[in-house]
Scaffold this active site. Structure first.
Site, PDB file in Angstrom:
ATOM      1  N   SER A  41     100.654  66.491  21.777  1.00 25.98           N
ATOM      2  CA  SER A  41     101.079  65.589  20.711  1.00 25.98           C
ATOM      3  C   SER A  41     102.512  65.150  20.954  1.00 25.98           C
ATOM      4  CB  SER A  41     100.965  66.277  19.338  1.00 25.98           C
ATOM      5  OG  SER A  41     101.776  67.438  19.295  1.00 25.98           O
ATOM      6  N   ASP A  90     100.489  79.350  25.443  1.00 27.37           N
ATOM      7  CA  ASP A  90     101.488  79.754  24.460  1.00 27.37           C
ATOM      8  C   ASP A  90     102.781  79.970  25.237  1.00 27.37           C
ATOM      9  OD1 ASP A  90     103.190  81.006  22.701  1.00 27.37           O
ATOM     10  OD2 ASP A  90     101.848  82.664  22.221  1.00 27.37           O
ATOM     11  N   TYR A 209     117.303  75.400  15.313  1.00 25.04           N
ATOM     12  CA  TYR A 209     116.989  74.239  16.148  1.00 25.04           C
ATOM     13  C   TYR A 209     118.228  73.770  16.916  1.00 25.04           C
ATOM     14  CZ  TYR A 209     115.222  69.663  17.539  1.00 25.04           C
ATOM     15  OH  TYR A 209     114.823  68.562  18.269  1.00 25.04           O
ATOM     16  N   LYS A 213     118.641  73.801  20.983  1.00 24.20           N
ATOM     17  CA  LYS A 213     118.821  72.579  21.759  1.00 24.20           C
ATOM     18  C   LYS A 213     120.173  72.542  22.467  1.00 24.20           C
ATOM     19  CE  LYS A 213     114.807  70.838  21.160  1.00 24.20           C
ATOM     20  NZ  LYS A 213     113.862  70.736  22.299  1.00 24.20           N
ATOM     21  N   ILE A 242     113.470  60.280  15.813  1.00 19.41           N
ATOM     22  CA  ILE A 242     112.513  59.270  16.265  1.00 19.41           C
ATOM     23  C   ILE A 242     111.467  59.058  15.177  1.00 19.41           C
ATOM     24  CG2 ILE A 242     110.908  58.609  18.085  1.00 19.41           C
ATOM     25  CD1 ILE A 242     113.821  58.825  19.000  1.00 19.41           C
ATOM     26  N   THR A 244     108.465  59.145  13.899  1.00 18.83           N
ATOM     27  CA  THR A 244     107.129  59.706  14.081  1.00 18.83           C
ATOM     28  C   THR A 244     106.791  60.532  12.834  1.00 18.83           C
ATOM     29  OG1 THR A 244     107.918  61.761  15.101  1.00 18.83           O
ATOM     30  CG2 THR A 244     107.511  59.888  16.575  1.00 18.83           C
TER      31      THR A 244
END
Length: 361
Positions: A41, A90, A209, A213, A242, A244
């Site tokens: 995805s 995984d 997060y 990153k 983005i 989405t």
């Protein structure tokens, strides 16, 4: 002038700066065997479909069996090739990733792997590091760092295995900064890391997060200066927010009045890095498509001397001007918000309200 043998800029072994206005041919990916983690995805699926249509042999690795198998069936029909496969993986499990790479070697048409995309990643899941809840308890609860496991440990597993297998592809070629285009069926040794604008700028309340990153950025900056020993080129993508479905209504409300990037621009930037084997040690950031001048100031459409861009080089000269990119990028985004004004804010708020109802896709 005598050459400085301790020049760290030269030691990084980057290729020349990327001119994102220069045309490239997506068909340069033809014949390459590419592994994409988290490929069922999002950006991963976008890469997979684009590269399959242009002749690559794509291995979609994901924990979502249903989406992965459905995507591969679609890729096989559209490309007319059977050399696309779904492999359950995984990324937080070492053996699962080992099995993925062994499967790719076994099923690859030429018995090797040319490129690996460490794309699997999630947003903040688990413990919120900056949440003061639970201060009245005697013992702190054990934190859940699932985002760290997926976005750091998983990426390191993928990179470790890529560095093992890519040089063992005896049909691959070392990267060359030659001005000659790569041409079709050029074997490759390429690791494409997926960072984020959060690799460069902090995002409030997205502690895990942002940390993860930043770690991917650190991996990129470290690896690009040593991977050349094995002839492996390393590049990085840093998408902004983005447009989405992964962005929830709350996130859309937070971004209301600004602007978001488009998925097709991320796929295009990734395809450029994947297709052009001359590019090594470069990072591309993807944001909203805007018209800017040479000083990164927003200008009206069709302004003489202005250029429409959605992709910028990030950390192109980070050993010389560490913070120049971040200052310019954030300044440009602020200009977008001022230009769109209250009307743009109202439109984004309306979209944020309609997304949970399934009225927008």
């Amino acid at each position: 002038m005598a050459k400085d043998h301790n020049n760290v800029v030269e030691m990084v072994r980057q290729s020349p700066p990327v001119d994102t206005t220069e045309p490239y041919d997506p068909a340069w990916v033809a014949g390459k065997t590419i592994i994409i983690t988290g490929g069922a995805s999002g950006f991963g699926a976008g890469f997979a479909k684009k590269w399959a249509l242009n002749g690559a042999n794509v291995f979609v690795a994901d924990v979502n069996r249903e989406k992965g198998k459905e995507l591969v069936e679609e890729m096989r029909k559209e490309s007319g090739s059977e050399h696309h496969h779904f492999v359950y993986c995984d990324v937080t499990n070492w053996q699962s990733q080992v099995d993925l790479f062994r499967t790719a070697i076994k099923l690859s048409p030429h018995g090797g792997i040319d490129a690996v995309v460490a794309n699997a990643g999630i947003t903040d899941v688990g413990s919120t590091v900056d949440d003061p809840k639970g201060l009245d308890v005697k013992e702190p609860p054990e934190p859940v760092f699932k985002t760290i496991d997926v976005n750091i440990i998983g990426v390191l597993y993928t990179t470790h295995l890529a560095m093992f297998w890519l040089p063992r592809n005896d049909k691959s070629t070392k990267p060359s900064p030659s001005k000659l285009p790569p041409g079709p069926y050029t074997r490759d040794r390429h690791i494409l890391l997926i960072g984020s604008i959060a690799s460069l700028c902090p995002i409030p309340h997205q502690i895990q997060y942002g940390t993860s990153k930043h770690a991917v950025l650190g991996l990129f900056r470290s690896l690009r200066s040593s991977s050349f020993i094995h002839g492996v080129r390393v590049n990085l993508l840093c998408p902004y927010f983005i447009d989405t479905p992964i962005i929830p209504a709350a996130g859309r409300l937070l971004l209301a009045g600004g602007a978001m990037g488009k998925p097709e621009d991320v796929v295009d930037a990734g395809t450029r890095l994947m297709a052009d084997s001359r590019i090594a040690g470069r990072a591309l950031a993807i944001g909203p498509k805007v018209m800017i001048d040479d000083e990164w100031q927003l200008v009206p459409q069709n302004t003489k001397g202005g250029k429409e861009v959605a992709v910028w080089e990030a950390y192109a000269d980070d050993f010389v001007e560490v913070d120049a990119f971040t200052r310019r990028f954030v300044g440009m985004l602020n200009s977008v918000e001022r230009t769109r004004g209250w009307i743009g804010w109202a439109i984004d708020v309306a979209k944020a309200a309609l997304y949970p109802l399934g009225l927008l896709k």
